[in-house]
Design an enzyme around this catalytic site. Structure first.
Site, PDB file in Angstrom:
ATOM      1  N   ASP A 476       0.676  -1.149  -0.126  1.00  0.00           N
ATOM      2  CA  ASP A 476       0.000  -0.071   0.001  1.00  0.00           C
ATOM      3  C   ASP A 476       0.722   1.419   0.155  1.00  0.00           C
ATOM      4  OD1 ASP A 476      -2.286   1.385  -0.047  1.00  0.00           O
ATOM      5  OD2 ASP A 476      -3.178   0.324   1.515  1.00  0.00           O
ATOM      6  N   ASP A 546     -10.716   1.850  -3.336  1.00  0.00           N
ATOM      7  CA  ASP A 546     -11.109   1.535  -1.914  1.00  0.00           C
ATOM      8  C   ASP A 546     -12.488   1.324  -1.993  1.00  0.00           C
ATOM      9  OD1 ASP A 546      -8.547   1.162  -0.711  1.00  0.00           O
ATOM     10  OD2 ASP A 546      -8.469   3.236   0.095  1.00  0.00           O
TER      11      ASP A 546
END
Length: 728
Positions: A476, A546
């Site tokens: 990430d 997301d």
């Protein structure tokens, strides 16, 4: 193949129904043609217009030969071309005028690697021809090598440029685009992909006008705001017909795409590293390599252009053991637990995952340091024994005993001010002395231009990977760069920091993926904030967004599909109401949208009802049947969610013996419009059986007449058809 005609000084590239031509005129490489294949281009159309008023010229006897009107392959600055330059060099005396002329060229089989940068590749030299075209500025002895590669099996040309200082004085690069291309007209629609966090790669299309359009990022990442990709399409071009030109940058940092229509209605397109806040000191004897641009052409519409990128990036950009493997169905614990995780809760989720047929369990953020929220511990990659008292090795063993693979979340490029790493090395983050260190999500960016930082991260990650059975890493990156400065670079190189960061990141990823080839890496940046070809070179899949809401994902995945293949798109079924937008949708539509990518789940499996568990078990079994088609088949967009209330697409395997079609209706239509689903890409002379009903139809009927979509009331509906070819 690439050929050179020494009489006309003409270079011609021809492959897969496409030709690209340029010629040397007065020592300048000038663009002639790019489009549908021509057997033997002879210069039917002049690229040198007649004299233009007030157009600069070097030779009074050749006033028509003006830099301001010529279609350059790699235009410079300061000698009469007032359009956007591809490069700009500052000399020691402060001037910024250079003039590159042809010096030599070399045509060869195969494709070179770009030093320190990701790029497409070949497995065999016979797959491609390449051209190195060397240009020189005689006053500075600057040489620029333009490298072109023509793929044998794809209508694709790649381009990059390497700057070499053969002189005795340092030069400063102020601008170094990877490519430039001059079209002789402006009859194009520009298609680009914009967005933001939770809303990536939204589709936009508009005609070119007499302005310079800039698509860029100066955030230190390719960003969710703009993808480093655009299309120039002839008006009227749709999914099935018309000419389209694609431009894709294999780079993960600051980029700029500039499309300019000039006073004579010609179009110049450039793409490369963003020149804003960038410079590079080029010492004598040193060189600078630009990233690669992948240029693709289609005479058969936008669908064919996308399929070219899908196949090329799936087969000759992604690498490693997982390139040609079916990707596992995963469960990620993040939306089930957030930071409040425990061994008991994680194993409860894993046990249900194994029962329903999931193949990989992924432990997300919160397992390390003392990370009970997003305010601490990034950089301290040591297991939190409060939450996982038996450690990662024990947990991974328990998960493996259930028949699942084990994956782990990292955010290696970041550091929390509340961390042992930051307290020990406060100079290791990007910062400018005397300036406030801005926080995003309570974190700072580590300075990956530094070898000591990269060495620490490599060792820290190796300590984790070598002490537990880990099959997958979610990598990430949850903030963009501010105060972009490095404590180790001198003042005259500070504007190199952002690019040196990317070179450092690529070096670290190369080292890690080579050391752990059996680990599947997935890229993430607050979702799809760094979904770009540069990352796909190291990590063959990316978390698309997301935002897991099924309705939002219709647009996000539709836009993403213009360049990236489904196998690269992480797509999960999450809880309802959705955690990002609060929308309530059925498991059916959530499943069908997620099945259109790299399938997984992100919800609390341990809290499912008996009926929900049965539905999920059926979804997983169904996806395993269609997974080879979705991940390796040919993708066709059918209905555009950006222009209507419906979306539709289908996947067809390489032999056209099997296909899967998806149709989505967002809101109920009170007029009760009858919808029809038309497959694409089938064999029109074959018969196909609907697996669910047993009905048999011709491929031509399924494509040209289509199937009636059931008339079912309610919002957020989805339908799926799986068909197989049968013998007559």
């Amino acid at each position: 193949m690439i050929s050179y005609d020494g009489t006309d000084h003409l270079f011609q590239f021809t492959t897969c129904g496409m030709s690209y031509c340029f010629a040397l005129k007065e020592g300048f490489p000038l663009h002639l043609y790019w489009g549908t294949a021509i057997k033997n281009y002879k210069g039917s159309r002049s690229v040198i217009p007649g004299p233009r008023s007030f157009a600069p010229y070097a030779d009074p006897k050749k006033r028509y030969f003006s830099p301001d009107t010529l279609p350059f392959e790699y235009p410079g600055y300061g000698t009469g071309d007032f359009r956007n330059p591809a490069y700009q060099i500052q000399l020691k005396n402060g001037s910024t005028v250079t003039d590159l002329h042809y010096e030599s060229h070399r045509i060869y089989k195969g494709k070179k690697r770009l030093k320190g940068l990701p790029a497409t590749y070949v497995m065999d030299d016979q797959e491609a021809d390449s051209l190195d075209l060397t240009l020189v500025d005689t006053i500075t002895d600057l040489r620029v090598v333009l490298t072109y590669t023509l793929f044998r099996d794809y209508p694709v040309i790649t381009r990059s440029a390497c700057f070499e200082n053969h002189g005795c004085q340092p030069l400063r690069i102020l601008r170094a685009f990877s490519m430039a291309l001059d079209f002789s007209d402006d009859r194009f629609d520009l298609i680009n992909f914009y967005g933001n966090h939770n809303n990536e790669r939204q589709f936009a299309r508009h005609p070119l006008s007499m302005v310079r359009t800039v698509i860029d990022s100066a955030r230190g990442a390719s960003s969710p705001q703009h993808d480093p990709f655009f299309i120039l399409a002839r008006p009227g071009t749709d999914e099935k017909s018309g000419s389209a030109y694609g431009f894709s940058l294999v780079y993960s940092g600051n980029f700029s795409a500039q499309i300019e229509v000039d006073q004579y209605h010609t179009t110049r397109a450039t793409l490369g590293i963003n020149p804003f806040d960038f410079s590079w000191k080029l010492d004598p004897g040193s060189s600078f390599q630009t990233p690669e641009v992948v240029m693709a052409y289609s005479s058969k519409g936008l669908g064919s252009l996308s399929q070219t990128y899908h196949q090329l990036y799936r087969e000759r950009l992604a690498r490693g053991q997982f390139r040609d493997r079916l990707r596992p169905i995963l469960i990620n614990n993040w939306e089930a637990t957030y930071f409040k995780l425990s061994e008991e809760k994680l194993l409860a989720i894993a046990r249900v995952a194994a029962r329903v047929g999931i193949e990989l369990f992924v432990l997300d953020d919160g397992w390390f340091g003392h990370r009970d929220n997003d305010r601490s511990s990034l950089g301290d990659w040591i297991v939190d024994r409060r939450k996982l008292p038996h450690g990662l090795d024990w947990l991974s063993q328990q998960v493996h005993q259930l028949g699942l693979g084990f994956g782990l979340w990292f955010e290696p490029e970041m550091v929390s001010p509340d961390s042992t790493l930051y307290r020990t090395h406060p100079d290791w983050c990007l910062h400018v002395p005397g300036r406030t260190r801005s926080l995003v999500r309570n974190q700072l960016v580590l300075d990956l231009s530094r070898a000591d930082v990269r060495n620490y991260l490599f060792q820290a990650l190796c300590n984790v990977l070598s002490n537990a059975n880990i099959n997958y890493i979610k990598w990430d990156m949850n903030r963009h760069m501010t105060e972009i400065g490095s404590a180790l670079l001198p003042a005259d190189r500070q504007r190199e920091t952002a690019h040196r960061y990317m070179l450092g990141l690529y070096e670290l990823l190369e080292k890690l993926t080579t050391t752990y080839p059996e680990v599947l890496f997935e890229s993430c940046s607050s979702g799809g904030g760094r979904f770009d070809p540069g990352m796909l070179y190291y990590m063959p899949q990316t978390w698309t967004s997301d935002n897991t809401d099924a309705v939002c994902r219709l647009k996000i995945q539709y836009g993403t599909s213009f360049i990236y293949p489904a196998i690269a798109m992480g797509a999960h079924v999450s809880a309802s109401p959705n955690h990002q937008v609060g929308r309530v949708t059925s498991l059916a539509i959530r499943g069908h949208v997620a099945m259109s990518g790299n399938f997984g789940y992100e919800l609390d499996l341990a809290e499912l009802s008996e009926d929900e568990e049965k539905i999920i078990r059926r979804q997983i079994a169904f996806y395993k049947q269609i997974r080879p088609i979705v991940q390796f088949g040919r993708f066709y967009r059918i209905e555009n969610p950006f222009t209507g209330n419906t979306a539709a697409w289908c996947f067809v395997n390489s032999t056209r013996t099997e296909a899967i079609g998806f149709f989505f209706i967002v809101l109920t239509d009170p007029s009760r419009t009858m919808h029809c689903f038309q497959f694409r890409g089938l064999d029109p002379n074959a018969l196909y059986k609907n697996i669910a009903t047993g009905d048999v139809f011709g491929g031509d009927e399924l494509m040209y007449s289509g199937l009636t979509v059931p008339d079912v009331k309610g919002d957020f509906r989805s339908f799926v058809w799986r068909i197989q070819k049968i013998s007559k």
